[in-house]
Motif scaffolding. Sequence first.
Motif, PDB file in Angstrom:
ATOM      1  N   VAL B 112      19.970   6.091  25.151  1.00 32.22           N
ATOM      2  CA  VAL B 112      18.609   6.002  24.618  1.00 32.22           C
ATOM      3  C   VAL B 112      18.556   6.472  23.162  1.00 32.22           C
ATOM      4  N   LYS B 113      19.432   7.425  22.807  1.00 30.80           N
ATOM      5  CA  LYS B 113      19.422   7.963  21.438  1.00 30.80           C
ATOM      6  C   LYS B 113      19.699   6.880  20.387  1.00 30.80           C
ATOM      7  N   TRP B 114      20.534   5.894  20.739  1.00 29.83           N
ATOM      8  CA  TRP B 114      20.827   4.816  19.784  1.00 29.83           C
ATOM      9  C   TRP B 114      19.592   3.942  19.576  1.00 29.83           C
ATOM     10  N   PHE B 115      18.886   3.694  20.669  1.00 34.45           N
ATOM     11  CA  PHE B 115      17.658   2.893  20.566  1.00 34.45           C
ATOM     12  C   PHE B 115      16.577   3.662  19.812  1.00 34.45           C
ATOM     13  N   LEU B 116      16.529   4.977  20.058  1.00 33.35           N
ATOM     14  CA  LEU B 116      15.566   5.826  19.340  1.00 33.35           C
ATOM     15  C   LEU B 116      15.829   5.766  17.838  1.00 33.35           C
ATOM     16  N   ALA B 117      17.125   5.777  17.472  1.00 29.27           N
ATOM     17  CA  ALA B 117      17.501   5.720  16.058  1.00 29.27           C
ATOM     18  C   ALA B 117      17.059   4.396  15.426  1.00 29.27           C
ATOM     19  N   VAL B 118      17.243   3.289  16.144  1.00 30.07           N
ATOM     20  CA  VAL B 118      16.836   1.973  15.615  1.00 30.07           C
ATOM     21  C   VAL B 118      15.312   1.905  15.519  1.00 30.07           C
ATOM     22  N   PHE B 119      14.649   2.438  16.536  1.00 25.64           N
ATOM     23  CA  PHE B 119      13.179   2.467  16.558  1.00 25.64           C
ATOM     24  C   PHE B 119      12.663   3.264  15.344  1.00 25.64           C
ATOM     25  N   ALA B 120      13.288   4.436  15.104  1.00 25.94           N
ATOM     26  CA  ALA B 120      12.892   5.275  13.967  1.00 25.94           C
ATOM     27  C   ALA B 120      13.164   4.563  12.644  1.00 25.94           C
ATOM     28  N   LEU B 121      14.260   3.795  12.597  1.00 24.90           N
ATOM     29  CA  LEU B 121      14.605   3.040  11.387  1.00 24.90           C
ATOM     30  C   LEU B 121      13.469   2.073  11.031  1.00 24.90           C
ATOM     31  N   PHE B 122      13.004   1.311  12.029  1.00 26.09           N
ATOM     32  CA  PHE B 122      11.934   0.344  11.776  1.00 26.09           C
ATOM     33  C   PHE B 122      10.630   1.056  11.410  1.00 26.09           C
ATOM     34  N   THR B 123      10.380   2.203  12.046  1.00 26.95           N
ATOM     35  CA  THR B 123       9.152   2.955  11.750  1.00 26.95           C
ATOM     36  C   THR B 123       9.163   3.446  10.300  1.00 26.95           C
ATOM     37  N   VAL B 124      10.287   4.057   9.902  1.00 25.53           N
ATOM     38  CA  VAL B 124      10.387   4.592   8.539  1.00 25.53           C
ATOM     39  C   VAL B 124      10.295   3.461   7.512  1.00 25.53           C
ATOM     40  N   LEU B 125      10.951   2.341   7.806  1.00 22.55           N
ATOM     41  CA  LEU B 125      10.874   1.188   6.891  1.00 22.55           C
ATOM     42  C   LEU B 125       9.431   0.724   6.728  1.00 22.55           C
ATOM     43  N   ALA B 126       8.713   0.627   7.865  1.00 21.71           N
ATOM     44  CA  ALA B 126       7.315   0.169   7.819  1.00 21.71           C
ATOM     45  C   ALA B 126       6.445   1.155   7.041  1.00 21.71           C
ATOM     46  N   ILE B 127       6.672   2.457   7.237  1.00 23.46           N
ATOM     47  CA  ILE B 127       5.881   3.482   6.526  1.00 23.46           C
ATOM     48  C   ILE B 127       6.060   3.334   5.016  1.00 23.46           C
ATOM     49  N   TYR B 128       7.320   3.227   4.584  1.00 24.79           N
ATOM     50  CA  TYR B 128       7.586   3.175   3.140  1.00 24.79           C
ATOM     51  C   TYR B 128       7.167   1.839   2.524  1.00 24.79           C
ATOM     52  N   ILE B 129       7.329   0.750   3.259  1.00 24.63           N
ATOM     53  CA  ILE B 129       6.881  -0.556   2.729  1.00 24.63           C
ATOM     54  C   ILE B 129       5.356  -0.547   2.589  1.00 24.63           C
ATOM     55  N   ASP B 130       4.674   0.036   3.591  1.00 22.52           N
ATOM     56  CA  ASP B 130       3.214   0.143   3.548  1.00 22.52           C
ATOM     57  C   ASP B 130       2.765   0.999   2.361  1.00 22.52           C
ATOM     58  N   LYS B 131       3.478   2.119   2.159  1.00 25.90           N
ATOM     59  CA  LYS B 131       3.149   3.017   1.039  1.00 25.90           C
ATOM     60  C   LYS B 131       3.352   2.310  -0.295  1.00 25.90           C
ATOM     61  N   ALA B 132       4.475   1.603  -0.401  1.00 22.78           N
ATOM     62  CA  ALA B 132       4.793   0.888  -1.642  1.00 22.78           C
ATOM     63  C   ALA B 132       3.743  -0.190  -1.916  1.00 22.78           C
ATOM     64  N   TYR B 133       3.319  -0.891  -0.871  1.00 23.01           N
ATOM     65  CA  TYR B 133       2.307  -1.953  -1.008  1.00 23.01           C
ATOM     66  C   TYR B 133       0.979  -1.358  -1.488  1.00 23.01           C
ATOM     67  N   CYS B 134       0.596  -0.219  -0.892  1.00 19.83           N
ATOM     68  CA  CYS B 134      -0.659   0.443  -1.282  1.00 19.83           C
ATOM     69  C   CYS B 134      -0.600   0.905  -2.736  1.00 19.83           C
ATOM     70  N   LEU B 135       0.566   1.425  -3.141  1.00 16.83           N
ATOM     71  CA  LEU B 135       0.756   1.910  -4.513  1.00 16.83           C
ATOM     72  C   LEU B 135       0.643   0.761  -5.515  1.00 16.83           C
ATOM     73  N   ILE B 136       1.270  -0.369  -5.192  1.00 14.71           N
ATOM     74  CA  ILE B 136       1.227  -1.546  -6.076  1.00 14.71           C
ATOM     75  C   ILE B 136      -0.211  -2.050  -6.204  1.00 14.71           C
ATOM     76  N   ARG B 137      -0.913  -2.071  -5.059  1.00 10.40           N
ATOM     77  CA  ARG B 137      -2.313  -2.549  -5.057  1.00 10.40           C
ATOM     78  C   ARG B 137      -3.213  -1.647  -5.887  1.00 10.40           C
ATOM     79  N   LYS B 138      -2.977  -0.310  -5.771  1.00 10.46           N
ATOM     80  CA  LYS B 138      -3.768   0.658  -6.521  1.00 10.46           C
ATOM     81  C   LYS B 138      -3.568   0.484  -8.029  1.00 10.46           C
ATOM     82  N   ARG B 139      -2.318   0.242  -8.436  1.00 14.48           N
ATOM     83  CA  ARG B 139      -1.993   0.077  -9.863  1.00 14.48           C
ATOM     84  C   ARG B 139      -2.626  -1.200 -10.418  1.00 14.48           C
ATOM     85  N   LYS B 140      -2.696  -2.212  -9.598  1.00 17.75           N
ATOM     86  CA  LYS B 140      -3.274  -3.492 -10.049  1.00 17.75           C
ATOM     87  C   LYS B 140      -4.770  -3.371 -10.273  1.00 17.75           C
ATOM     88  N   LEU B 141      -5.433  -2.536  -9.456  1.00 16.19           N
ATOM     89  CA  LEU B 141      -6.910  -2.431  -9.543  1.00 16.19           C
ATOM     90  C   LEU B 141      -7.364  -1.614 -10.741  1.00 16.19           C
TER      91      LEU B 141
END
Lengths: 151, 141
Positions: B112-141
């Motif tokens: 299960v630990k390997w699956f947890l690691a992959v799950f966490a990988l996708f979560t962290v990627l989504a968090i940072y992509i979301d943050k980056a998207y929000c930052l880009i949008r804020k700069r444009k406005l």
Amino acid sequence: MNVYKFFLSLSLTIVMLLLMDPRSFYGLSFHEWAGLIIGLFFILHKILNWGWIKKVTMSFFRKCSGKARLNYVLDVLLLAGITLMILSGISISRTIDFSWLNLGGSPMFWRVMHTSSSYITLALFGIHLGLHWNWILQRLHIKKVKNGKEN
Amino acid sequence: MVKKISFLIFSVAILVIGVISFNKLSYGDRSTRIFSFSSDAPFEGRMGRGPEGREEFVRPEMRELPDSLRQQFGPQDGERMGRGHDEGGLRNVEDRGRAEFPGGKKINIRNVKWFLAVFALFTVLAIYIDKAYCLIRKRKL
């Protein structure tokens, strides 16, 4: 209500991870029963968020934020993934007898379908959690709610 | 600042472990296997070698095994399972239900630990992509 939602989401995540390996926890019988129960949990999760689903469905092609649209599409994909996972799980189940359903198809196809759909759904679960990260931080009182607006 | 740096290090660690687990589980291959599945194609064996390329497996005799392996699958295991010495280490399949995996009654969360690691990988990627998207949008406005 949010506390229920939080604990339901948490238990869904934990059970989903335990289900990823059929050998994990108590073996195959646990895997099959918990797999069916997780489907019910998922439906409950959708019922608790019915207000949001209704609101975004009504305004999907009109006035709707990009993030809400992305979340909606992701939720639809998750729903499809969970449905395929349960359907394929039913057709290859060994401890619960579902032979009366006569789903057809080769066992090999259903097995590959079960593996692929569960792997893709776990990845979607991770992305879903990442996109709702602020909501989780707010529930854990790590992040304050801005202007009374919740994520 | 210290908090931000420690979060960043933690995230990088999650990403690295996640990528290792992703490769270990052959996650990409298994996820997309359904799209290349053909019911007409003959079964190609585990490593895709095909029935012709498959080498015949000859089970070594117990006495031919090195001492370290013989101790690992030694006679005590075989006796406990009620089998002959030569079959020591093999689990008693008859006693289990036909659908049970080995260790079915024991809590086993090793994989299960390997699956947890992959799950966490996708979560962290989504968090940072979301943050980056929000930052880009804020700069444009």
